[in-house]
Design a protein around this motif. Structure first.
Motif, PDB file in Angstrom:
ATOM      1  N   ARG A 103       0.808  -1.224   0.000  1.00 20.87           N
ATOM      2  CA  ARG A 103       0.000   0.000   0.000  1.00 20.87           C
ATOM      3  C   ARG A 103       0.842   1.276   0.000  1.00 20.87           C
ATOM      4  O   ARG A 103       0.300   2.376   0.160  1.00 20.87           O
ATOM      5  N   MET A 104       2.138   1.138  -0.177  1.00 25.84           N
ATOM      6  CA  MET A 104       3.011   2.302  -0.053  1.00 25.84           C
ATOM      7  C   MET A 104       2.706   3.403  -1.064  1.00 25.84           C
ATOM      8  O   MET A 104       2.642   4.582  -0.716  1.00 25.84           O
ATOM      9  N   LYS A 105       2.550   3.031  -2.307  1.00 27.43           N
ATOM     10  CA  LYS A 105       2.412   4.044  -3.354  1.00 27.43           C
ATOM     11  C   LYS A 105       1.246   4.988  -3.067  1.00 27.43           C
ATOM     12  O   LYS A 105       1.353   6.206  -3.236  1.00 27.43           O
ATOM     13  N   LYS A 106       0.142   4.437  -2.593  1.00 29.04           N
ATOM     14  CA  LYS A 106      -1.053   5.248  -2.373  1.00 29.04           C
ATOM     15  C   LYS A 106      -1.079   5.926  -1.010  1.00 29.04           C
ATOM     16  O   LYS A 106      -1.700   6.984  -0.860  1.00 29.04           O
ATOM     17  N   GLN A 107      -0.406   5.334  -0.016  1.00 32.41           N
ATOM     18  CA  GLN A 107      -0.628   5.800   1.346  1.00 32.41           C
ATOM     19  C   GLN A 107       0.592   6.382   2.053  1.00 32.41           C
ATOM     20  O   GLN A 107       0.459   6.972   3.130  1.00 32.41           O
ATOM     21  N   ILE A 108       1.795   6.246   1.470  1.00 33.68           N
ATOM     22  CA  ILE A 108       2.980   6.642   2.239  1.00 33.68           C
ATOM     23  C   ILE A 108       3.005   8.134   2.544  1.00 33.68           C
ATOM     24  O   ILE A 108       3.549   8.559   3.567  1.00 33.68           O
ATOM     25  N   PRO A 128      10.883 -10.013 -11.141  1.00 36.06           N
ATOM     26  CA  PRO A 128       9.447 -10.085 -10.827  1.00 36.06           C
ATOM     27  C   PRO A 128       8.916 -11.507 -10.679  1.00 36.06           C
ATOM     28  O   PRO A 128       8.062 -11.770  -9.827  1.00 36.06           O
ATOM     29  N   ARG A 129       9.421 -12.440 -11.481  1.00 37.90           N
ATOM     30  CA  ARG A 129       8.939 -13.826 -11.381  1.00 37.90           C
ATOM     31  C   ARG A 129       9.409 -14.478 -10.089  1.00 37.90           C
ATOM     32  O   ARG A 129       8.651 -15.201  -9.430  1.00 37.90           O
ATOM     33  N   MET A 130      10.670 -14.229  -9.712  1.00 33.45           N
ATOM     34  CA  MET A 130      11.166 -14.778  -8.459  1.00 33.45           C
ATOM     35  C   MET A 130      10.483 -14.122  -7.265  1.00 33.45           C
ATOM     36  O   MET A 130      10.173 -14.782  -6.266  1.00 33.45           O
ATOM     37  N   PHE A 131      10.217 -12.823  -7.368  1.00 28.33           N
ATOM     38  CA  PHE A 131       9.474 -12.118  -6.321  1.00 28.33           C
ATOM     39  C   PHE A 131       8.125 -12.793  -6.105  1.00 28.33           C
ATOM     40  O   PHE A 131       7.709 -13.055  -4.964  1.00 28.33           O
ATOM     41  N   HIS A 132       7.443 -13.097  -7.205  1.00 23.35           N
ATOM     42  CA  HIS A 132       6.148 -13.773  -7.136  1.00 23.35           C
ATOM     43  C   HIS A 132       6.297 -15.152  -6.495  1.00 23.35           C
ATOM     44  O   HIS A 132       5.488 -15.562  -5.645  1.00 23.35           O
ATOM     45  N   GLN A 133       7.327 -15.884  -6.872  1.00 17.77           N
ATOM     46  CA  GLN A 133       7.542 -17.226  -6.333  1.00 17.77           C
ATOM     47  C   GLN A 133       7.776 -17.197  -4.824  1.00 17.77           C
ATOM     48  O   GLN A 133       7.245 -18.030  -4.085  1.00 17.77           O
ATOM     49  N   ILE A 134       8.553 -16.221  -4.351  1.00 10.60           N
ATOM     50  CA  ILE A 134       8.882 -16.161  -2.925  1.00 10.60           C
ATOM     51  C   ILE A 134       7.717 -15.629  -2.100  1.00 10.60           C
ATOM     52  O   ILE A 134       7.423 -16.153  -1.021  1.00 10.60           O
ATOM     53  N   THR A 135       7.027 -14.599  -2.605  1.00  6.48           N
ATOM     54  CA  THR A 135       5.995 -13.927  -1.811  1.00  6.48           C
ATOM     55  C   THR A 135       4.594 -14.482  -2.028  1.00  6.48           C
ATOM     56  O   THR A 135       3.691 -14.198  -1.230  1.00  6.48           O
ATOM     57  N   GLY A 136       4.400 -15.215  -3.113  1.00 12.60           N
ATOM     58  CA  GLY A 136       3.064 -15.692  -3.433  1.00 12.60           C
ATOM     59  C   GLY A 136       2.169 -14.628  -4.032  1.00 12.60           C
ATOM     60  O   GLY A 136       0.977 -14.880  -4.254  1.00 12.60           O
ATOM     61  N   GLU A 137       2.710 -13.447  -4.294  1.00 12.86           N
ATOM     62  CA  GLU A 137       1.909 -12.340  -4.838  1.00 12.86           C
ATOM     63  C   GLU A 137       2.639 -11.693  -6.011  1.00 12.86           C
ATOM     64  O   GLU A 137       3.842 -11.430  -5.933  1.00 12.86           O
ATOM     65  N   ASN A 138       1.911 -11.417  -7.070  1.00 11.82           N
ATOM     66  CA  ASN A 138       2.476 -10.794  -8.262  1.00 11.82           C
ATOM     67  C   ASN A 138       2.391  -9.267  -8.125  1.00 11.82           C
ATOM     68  O   ASN A 138       1.683  -8.597  -8.876  1.00 11.82           O
ATOM     69  N   LYS A 139       3.140  -8.726  -7.140  1.00  9.53           N
ATOM     70  CA  LYS A 139       3.019  -7.302  -6.800  1.00  9.53           C
ATOM     71  C   LYS A 139       4.360  -6.570  -6.900  1.00  9.53           C
ATOM     72  O   LYS A 139       4.514  -5.484  -6.324  1.00  9.53           O
ATOM     73  N   TYR A 140       5.301  -7.137  -7.631  1.00 12.96           N
ATOM     74  CA  TYR A 140       6.645  -6.559  -7.681  1.00 12.96           C
ATOM     75  C   TYR A 140       6.627  -5.095  -8.116  1.00 12.96           C
ATOM     76  O   TYR A 140       7.231  -4.235  -7.464  1.00 12.96           O
ATOM     77  N   PHE A 141       5.936  -4.802  -9.195  1.00 17.00           N
ATOM     78  CA  PHE A 141       5.995  -3.446  -9.742  1.00 17.00           C
ATOM     79  C   PHE A 141       5.279  -2.447  -8.836  1.00 17.00           C
ATOM     80  O   PHE A 141       5.704  -1.289  -8.722  1.00 17.00           O
ATOM     81  N   GLU A 142       4.209  -2.886  -8.157  1.00 17.04           N
ATOM     82  CA  GLU A 142       3.541  -2.004  -7.197  1.00 17.04           C
ATOM     83  C   GLU A 142       4.477  -1.659  -6.038  1.00 17.04           C
ATOM     84  O   GLU A 142       4.539  -0.503  -5.591  1.00 17.04           O
ATOM     85  N   VAL A 143       5.209  -2.674  -5.548  1.00 21.95           N
ATOM     86  CA  VAL A 143       6.128  -2.444  -4.430  1.00 21.95           C
ATOM     87  C   VAL A 143       7.261  -1.509  -4.841  1.00 21.95           C
ATOM     88  O   VAL A 143       7.616  -0.570  -4.111  1.00 21.95           O
ATOM     89  N   MET A 144       7.826  -1.727  -6.020  1.00 16.36           N
ATOM     90  CA  MET A 144       8.909  -0.866  -6.480  1.00 16.36           C
ATOM     91  C   MET A 144       8.427   0.575  -6.700  1.00 16.36           C
ATOM     92  O   MET A 144       9.143   1.533  -6.395  1.00 16.36           O
ATOM     93  N   GLY A 146       6.139   1.935  -4.973  1.00 18.20           N
ATOM     94  CA  GLY A 146       6.000   2.454  -3.614  1.00 18.20           C
ATOM     95  C   GLY A 146       7.319   2.967  -3.063  1.00 18.20           C
ATOM     96  O   GLY A 146       7.361   4.002  -2.366  1.00 18.20           O
ATOM     97  N   ILE A 147       8.407   2.269  -3.364  1.00 18.45           N
ATOM     98  CA  ILE A 147       9.727   2.733  -2.928  1.00 18.45           C
ATOM     99  C   ILE A 147      10.067   4.059  -3.606  1.00 18.45           C
ATOM    100  O   ILE A 147      10.550   5.003  -2.966  1.00 18.45           O
ATOM    101  N   ASP A 148       9.806   4.153  -4.901  1.00 16.61           N
ATOM    102  CA  ASP A 148      10.025   5.423  -5.607  1.00 16.61           C
ATOM    103  C   ASP A 148       9.210   6.546  -4.967  1.00 16.61           C
ATOM    104  O   ASP A 148       9.691   7.674  -4.798  1.00 16.61           O
ATOM    105  N   ARG A 149       7.980   6.224  -4.621  1.00 22.46           N
ATOM    106  CA  ARG A 149       7.094   7.224  -4.024  1.00 22.46           C
ATOM    107  C   ARG A 149       7.622   7.683  -2.664  1.00 22.46           C
ATOM    108  O   ARG A 149       7.490   8.861  -2.304  1.00 22.46           O
ATOM    109  N   ALA A 150       8.237   6.781  -1.907  1.00 27.46           N
ATOM    110  CA  ALA A 150       8.800   7.154  -0.604  1.00 27.46           C
ATOM    111  C   ALA A 150       9.841   8.250  -0.757  1.00 27.46           C
ATOM    112  O   ALA A 150       9.869   9.222   0.022  1.00 27.46           O
ATOM    113  N   PHE A 151      10.695   8.116  -1.758  1.00 25.91           N
ATOM    114  CA  PHE A 151      11.684   9.164  -1.989  1.00 25.91           C
ATOM    115  C   PHE A 151      11.017  10.461  -2.447  1.00 25.91           C
ATOM    116  O   PHE A 151      11.426  11.556  -2.051  1.00 25.91           O
ATOM    117  N   GLU A 152       9.975  10.340  -3.243  1.00 28.98           N
ATOM    118  CA  GLU A 152       9.280  11.532  -3.749  1.00 28.98           C
ATOM    119  C   GLU A 152       8.661  12.351  -2.611  1.00 28.98           C
ATOM    120  O   GLU A 152       8.626  13.585  -2.674  1.00 28.98           O
TER     121      GLU A 152
END
Length: 328
Positions: A103-108, A128-144, A146-152
């Motif tokens: 939820r970082m991108k929208k709420q940070i 992104p595929r390994m991220f999905h495999q480890i986390t069980g969620e296909n949310k890599y680009f949303e999370v990344m 969110g990190i960009d948004r934190a700096f913004e």
């Protein structure tokens, strides 16, 4: 201020890890591979007034840093209010959170406005595929994003947690280092820790962080001096990199010598160690402001029973079923 929280080994506790929920919406292999399942008991998590009282007691005894954890803490609808309440507590100078970044991108921005000063995001792979495999969620680009948004919105540094898994990401150091070359990210490699429900995964996937440390030192990375409120990471910096690398290696013999943190679970139990044998009930003392001294006395008394070590290196993981249960 009341007497500083201190145990019988003269360790002082400046740092509270406060879980506000054990619910998580990811299914990470090393924590909740089958997803979150309610325990069947009451899911009554600490209320905002209870959170204010427990944080107030810790602040009154020398704690200056609070990390809000879960589960995924941002799943609480009142999360921004929790951040604000913690940040407004006299004596608290650092308010951090650990999040899966969902939820970082929208709420940070609202979290920062509420008083959040530091943020840790779990990113176990830059693929992104390994991220999905480890986390069980296909949310890599949303999370990344969110990190960009934190700096913004004005965060000067973001800490990124990577749980080391031998067959999945342990050889990704070059890729991660390239990513932090020009970004103020502290990349934190965390050794997989043995918990009650994860024995087979631990046996198959645990890998020491020593090989990463050796590689960093060979490449000219230097160890930073540790501050009193810092967590357990050994942090390395390099003059050619904007980012840093932290190593959390709980199986090293002296890991617990510098312990400076205590944990309170989302249901109001004090945990003297992530891998302790049980939690100590605090919630009966969180109903009224007038009970603060009794709350402080109970915590200080229990601190005298805190062991010198977590004994993980002896193959004893304690009774923690999984890391989400008390906030990691």
């Amino acid at each position: 201020m009341a007497q500083q929280f201190e145990d019988k080994f003269q360790r002082k506790f400046y740092y509270l890890r406060l879980s506000v929920t054990d619910v998580c919406n990811f299914k990470c292999q090393y924590c909740l591979p089958d997803g979150y399942k309610p325990s069947g008991k009451s899911n009554s998590f600490l209320t905002l007034p209870e959170i204010q009282r427990v944080v107030g007691a810790f602040a009154n005894c020398g704690t200056s840093k609070v990390r809000i954890t879960g589960g995924e803490p941002s799943l609480r609808k009142d999360f921004a209010e929790i951040v604000h309440a913690v940040a407004q507590t006299n004596g608290i100078t650092k308010v951090a959170m650990t999040t899966n970044g969902y939820r970082m991108k929208k709420q940070i921005h609202s979290w920062k406005d509420a008083g959040l000063t530091h943020i840790n995001v779990s990113v176990d792979s830059l693929d992104p595929r390994m991220f999905h495999q480890i986390t069980g969620e296909n949310k890599y680009f949303e999370v990344m994003s969110g990190i960009d948004r934190a700096f913004e919105v004005g965060f000067e540094q973001v800490k990124v947690n990577v749980v080391l898994l031998k067959d999945l990401n342990s050889r990704a150091l070059p890729q991660f280092l390239c990513w932090i070359k020009d970004r103020p990210i502290q990349l934190r490699f965390i050794e997989l820790m043995q918990t009650g429900e994860m024995d087979p995964l631990f046996q198959n996937q645990h890998v020491s962080g020593v090989s990463i440390r050796n590689q960093l030192m060979a490449d000219g990375w230097l160890l930073k001096q540790r501050q009193s409120h810092d967590g357990p990471a050994q942090v390395y910096y390099h003059p050619d990199y904007l980012g840093e690398v932290g190593l959390i290696m709980p199986y090293e013999r002296d890991f617990c010598v510098s312990c400076n943190r205590l944990r309170v679970s989302a249901k109001g139990k004090l945990h003297l160690c992530l891998f302790g044998e049980h939690g100590i009930e605090l919630r009966d003392l969180l109903h009224q402001d007038s009970q603060q001294q009794a709350l402080i006395d109970r915590i200080q008394g229990q601190l005298q029973t805190k062991a010198v070590s977590h004994f993980l290196h002896d193959g004893n993981p304690g009774m923690t079923p999984h890391l989400a249960s008390i906030g990691g």
